[in-house]
Write a protein that holds these residues in place. Sequence first.
Motif, PDB file in Angstrom:
ATOM      1  N   SER B  12       0.835  -1.205   0.000  1.00 28.12           N
ATOM      2  CA  SER B  12       0.000   0.000   0.000  1.00 28.12           C
ATOM      3  C   SER B  12       0.870   1.255   0.000  1.00 28.12           C
ATOM      4  CB  SER B  12      -0.892   0.032   1.239  1.00 28.12           C
ATOM      5  OG  SER B  12      -1.679  -1.130   1.310  1.00 28.12           O
ATOM      6  N   CYS B  32      -6.587   9.030  -0.836  1.00 23.98           N
ATOM      7  CA  CYS B  32      -7.484   7.981  -0.338  1.00 23.98           C
ATOM      8  C   CYS B  32      -8.315   7.360  -1.461  1.00 23.98           C
ATOM      9  CB  CYS B  32      -8.429   8.542   0.713  1.00 23.98           C
ATOM     10  SG  CYS B  32      -7.646   8.826   2.308  1.00 23.98           S
ATOM     11  N   ASP B  33      -8.608   8.159  -2.471  1.00 23.50           N
ATOM     12  CA  ASP B  33      -9.468   7.693  -3.564  1.00 23.50           C
ATOM     13  C   ASP B  33      -9.021   6.366  -4.140  1.00 23.50           C
ATOM     14  OD1 ASP B  33     -11.190   9.725  -3.405  1.00 23.50           O
ATOM     15  OD2 ASP B  33     -10.457  10.834  -5.153  1.00 23.50           O
ATOM     16  N   GLY B  34      -9.949   5.437  -4.203  1.00 24.32           N
ATOM     17  CA  GLY B  34      -9.675   4.167  -4.869  1.00 24.32           C
ATOM     18  C   GLY B  34      -8.986   3.153  -3.982  1.00 24.32           C
ATOM     19  N   LEU B  35      -8.471   3.574  -2.838  1.00 19.45           N
ATOM     20  CA  LEU B  35      -7.847   2.609  -1.940  1.00 19.45           C
ATOM     21  C   LEU B  35      -8.907   1.975  -1.043  1.00 19.45           C
ATOM     22  CD1 LEU B  35      -4.487   4.230  -0.824  1.00 19.45           C
ATOM     23  CD2 LEU B  35      -4.955   2.560  -2.596  1.00 19.45           C
ATOM     24  N   ALA B  36      -8.794   0.681  -0.862  1.00 20.93           N
ATOM     25  CA  ALA B  36      -9.800  -0.047  -0.084  1.00 20.93           C
ATOM     26  C   ALA B  36      -9.468  -0.011   1.395  1.00 20.93           C
ATOM     27  CB  ALA B  36      -9.891  -1.490  -0.584  1.00 20.93           C
ATOM     28  N   MET B  37      -9.320   1.195   1.916  1.00 16.18           N
ATOM     29  CA  MET B  37      -9.113   1.322   3.362  1.00 16.18           C
ATOM     30  C   MET B  37      -9.558   2.709   3.791  1.00 16.18           C
ATOM     31  SD  MET B  37      -4.962   1.688   3.660  1.00 16.18           S
ATOM     32  CE  MET B  37      -4.393   0.864   2.184  1.00 16.18           C
ATOM     33  N   THR B  38      -9.684   2.859   5.094  1.00 11.84           N
ATOM     34  CA  THR B  38     -10.185   4.132   5.594  1.00 11.84           C
ATOM     35  C   THR B  38      -9.136   5.230   5.489  1.00 11.84           C
ATOM     36  OG1 THR B  38      -9.444   3.619   7.828  1.00 11.84           O
ATOM     37  CG2 THR B  38     -11.679   2.971   7.242  1.00 11.84           C
ATOM     38  N   ARG B  39      -9.614   6.462   5.613  1.00 16.75           N
ATOM     39  CA  ARG B  39      -8.707   7.605   5.588  1.00 16.75           C
ATOM     40  C   ARG B  39      -7.654   7.489   6.678  1.00 16.75           C
ATOM     41  NH1 ARG B  39      -9.171  12.024   8.702  1.00 16.75           N
ATOM     42  NH2 ARG B  39     -11.299  11.480   9.241  1.00 16.75           N
TER      43      ARG B  39
END
Lengths: 104, 104
Positions: B12, B32-39
């Motif tokens: 990541s 953050c956009d497009g990443l499968a996790m929280t901010r």
Amino acid sequence: MDEVFKALADASRRSLLDRLHAKNGQTLNELCDGLAMTRQAVTKHLGILEAANLVTTLRHGREKLHYINPVPIHQIGERWIRKFERGKLAALSELKRQLEKRDE
Amino acid sequence: MDEVFKALADASRRSLLDRLHAKNGQTLNELCDGLAMTRQAVTKHLGILEAANLVTTLRHGREKLHYINPVPIHQIGERWIRKFERGKLAALSELKRQLEKRDE
DNA sequence: ATAATAGGCAACTAAAAGGTTGCATGTCAA
DNA sequence: TTGACATGCAACCTTTTAGTTGCCTATTAT
């Protein structure tokens, strides 16, 4: 690629590679000398290096000889490090510009 | 140096560096956009990259801009990767020789 | 002013990493 | 052939890591 990065993340493993770089083809026990951990711990580290293809082994009777494989390291240099070196000067100068703009 | 290797060990985080390489100076939310996790998870990753000096930040009002710092990556290339590339051919040919000896 | 936006902090959880101990196995030398 | 040596396997423990949720603060736009 991920396995290689993960394998290189540990200082003990990098030191094992260093030692193999200094003298290739060492046995497990040879590689244990001077390290502040048990043989089993070293075995695990070598296993991780082997899984990442950074080390190849060769049995010779009851001994296991460890040889460094420089190819994955080279690949990281080619496919990863260089990529970021290309934009290096540009990135730094842009950063500098932004930092200066801060004081306006 | 250890911090840099550790920081690069996570896919990541490498992907965050990739994205900053593609477009430098992005805000946290942009990254953050497009990443499968929280901010918050991204914040932590960026914090680790910052601690390893791979990323520098710049506040601009309520936004935090992230800039890549290519220097540590370059240092790893210089001080580490190259070292192993030097002995590369020698190491491989020795390994080959040993592998062939196996069949005697 | 106030609501929306951008980000920060802290406590918690689950899983992975690094290491240990104990015992088993295969090989060599006397 | 028997003891010493080189390594392997597995269960276990502890710390770190990656991620979450919930709430708080600061800035901006209306």
